[in-house]
Design an enzyme around this catalytic site. Structure first.
Site, mmCIF file in Angstrom:
data_model
loop_
_atom_site.group_PDB
_atom_site.id
_atom_site.type_symbol
_atom_site.label_atom_id
_atom_site.label_comp_id
_atom_site.label_asym_id
_atom_site.label_seq_id
_atom_site.Cartn_x
_atom_site.Cartn_y
_atom_site.Cartn_z
ATOM 1 N N ASP A 54 0.805 -1.211 0.000
ATOM 2 C CA ASP A 54 0.000 0.000 0.000
ATOM 3 C C ASP A 54 0.849 1.277 0.000
ATOM 4 O O ASP A 54 0.448 2.286 -0.577
ATOM 5 C CB ASP A 54 -0.940 -0.002 1.212
ATOM 6 C CG ASP A 54 -2.112 -0.953 1.010
ATOM 7 O OD1 ASP A 54 -2.363 -1.342 -0.142
ATOM 8 O OD2 ASP A 54 -2.768 -1.307 2.002
ATOM 9 N N ARG A 132 4.944 14.519 24.127
ATOM 10 C CA ARG A 132 3.930 15.420 24.675
ATOM 11 C C ARG A 132 2.767 15.567 23.701
ATOM 12 O O ARG A 132 2.966 15.561 22.483
ATOM 13 C CB ARG A 132 4.530 16.802 24.954
ATOM 14 C CG ARG A 132 5.638 16.830 25.989
ATOM 15 C CD ARG A 132 6.164 18.246 26.151
ATOM 16 N NE ARG A 132 5.105 19.163 26.545
ATOM 17 C CZ ARG A 132 5.223 20.500 26.506
ATOM 18 N NH1 ARG A 132 6.340 21.038 26.029
ATOM 19 N NH2 ARG A 132 4.225 21.259 26.881
ATOM 20 N N ASP A 151 -2.480 13.184 20.672
ATOM 21 C CA ASP A 151 -1.250 12.850 19.941
ATOM 22 C C ASP A 151 -1.292 13.355 18.505
ATOM 23 O O ASP A 151 -0.261 13.397 17.839
ATOM 24 C CB ASP A 151 -1.026 11.338 19.935
ATOM 25 C CG ASP A 151 -0.537 10.817 21.278
ATOM 26 O OD1 ASP A 151 -0.253 11.639 22.161
ATOM 27 O OD2 ASP A 151 -0.448 9.587 21.442
ATOM 28 N N THR A 162 -9.805 3.321 5.974
ATOM 29 C CA THR A 162 -9.433 1.972 6.392
ATOM 30 C C THR A 162 -7.965 1.893 6.819
ATOM 31 O O THR A 162 -7.455 0.784 7.036
ATOM 32 C CB THR A 162 -9.680 0.962 5.247
ATOM 33 O OG1 THR A 162 -8.921 1.347 4.102
ATOM 34 C CG2 THR A 162 -11.153 0.904 4.888
ATOM 35 N N SER A 167 -7.456 2.560 12.705
ATOM 36 C CA SER A 167 -6.697 2.138 13.878
ATOM 37 C C SER A 167 -6.968 3.039 15.075
ATOM 38 O O SER A 167 -6.876 2.601 16.226
ATOM 39 C CB SER A 167 -5.190 2.149 13.568
ATOM 40 O OG SER A 167 -4.874 1.243 12.541
#
Length: 271
Positions: A54, A132, A151, A162, A167
């Site tokens: 990918d 941080r 984050d 996807t 995730s």
């Protein structure tokens, strides 16, 4: 037919690639021109044939969009969710697909910051470049929508829904849906949820503070982001053309590639 062969640098000696290219070179009507990932596509090419996973497809897709040359991919990498064929494809199947005139187009993101312009098939991420969290304000069509201390913030296309966004707990969007996902990564809050906006929306991310930050475009670090930096994200005028092999199997591939237990149709579970 002039075919530009685009291969991940570590896979040039892969036996599947070597076999398929040798077989194609023996067929009439194909001129194979090899191009390195860092080089521009050769002029006058009719198709781009990519070998890799990918990551290779993401790189090739943006180049193909700029040149308006349809892309066909063979997975000899890892996931291969974006490729049309896996390593078991035959030379005849590949030749027929390269000759096909059917094309599907996928949206690209256009991202602007500090005078630079970037394009992405999957996503752009404004993320902390340290341990941080970073504070980011979100504006949609000029309206304040939310602020995050996290984050990072992902803006993803349906294709990219996807990938990293999934995730991070984001929804899956069908590839033909005209929308974007905005999703925070590990937010320091109890209320944060992914947001879906229309493809014509203008999204602005404003870095408000926190640690050092950077812009990541389709998984590649693209720019450092200082305090008060503004990132404007929207739908690009151009789209990525993919050779259409006539198989509408998005949900089958989603189960096969993304379900860590394997296909839901399989009755056998291996540990």
């Amino acid at each position: 037919m002039k075919i530009a062969v685009f291969t991940k640098s570590t896979l040039t000696e892969h036996p599947v690639r070597k076999f398929l290219l040798e077989a194609l070179s023996l067929k009439d009507g194909f001129e194979l021109v090899h191009t390195a990932p860092q080089d521009a596509l050769p002029g006058g090419c009719d198709r781009v044939l990519a070998f890799g996973g990918d990551g290779t497809m993401l790189d090739a897709a943006v180049r193909c969009a700029k040149a308006d040359v349809p892309l066909l991919g063979v997975n000899i990498g890892n996931l291969g969710f974006l490729t049309q064929f896996d390593a078991g494809v035959t030379a005849d199947e590949l030749a027929d697909a390269l000759k096909s005139t059917a094309v599907k187009r996928r949206m690209l993101l256009e991202c602007r910051t500090s005078g630079e312009v970037f394009f992405a098939l999957n996503d752009i991420v404004a993320k902390s470049s340290s341990t941080r969290p970073v504070s980011v304000g979100l504006y949609v069509d000029g309206q304040f929508a939310d602020a995050y201390r996290s984050d990072g913030i992902i803006v993803a296309t349906p294709t990219g829904s996807t990938a990293y966004s999934l995730s991070a707990g984001g929804p899956v969007l069908a590839p033909d849906l005209k929308a974007f996902v905005i999703n925070s990564v590990c937010p320091h809050t109890l209320h944060s949820r992914p947001m879906v906006v229309g493809a014509d929306a203008v999204i602005e991310l404003r870095i408000m503070g926190g640690g050092e930050a950077q812009l990541v475009v389709d998984g590649t670090a693209a720019a450092d982001l200082g305090a008060e930096t503004r990132i404007t994200v929207g739908r690009a005028d151009t789209e990525a053309p993919f050779v259409d092999i006539g198989k509408n199997n998005f949900y089958e591939r989603l189960l096969d590639k993304m379900n860590r237990w394997g296909s839901a149709q399989s009755a056998e579970v291996r540990f």
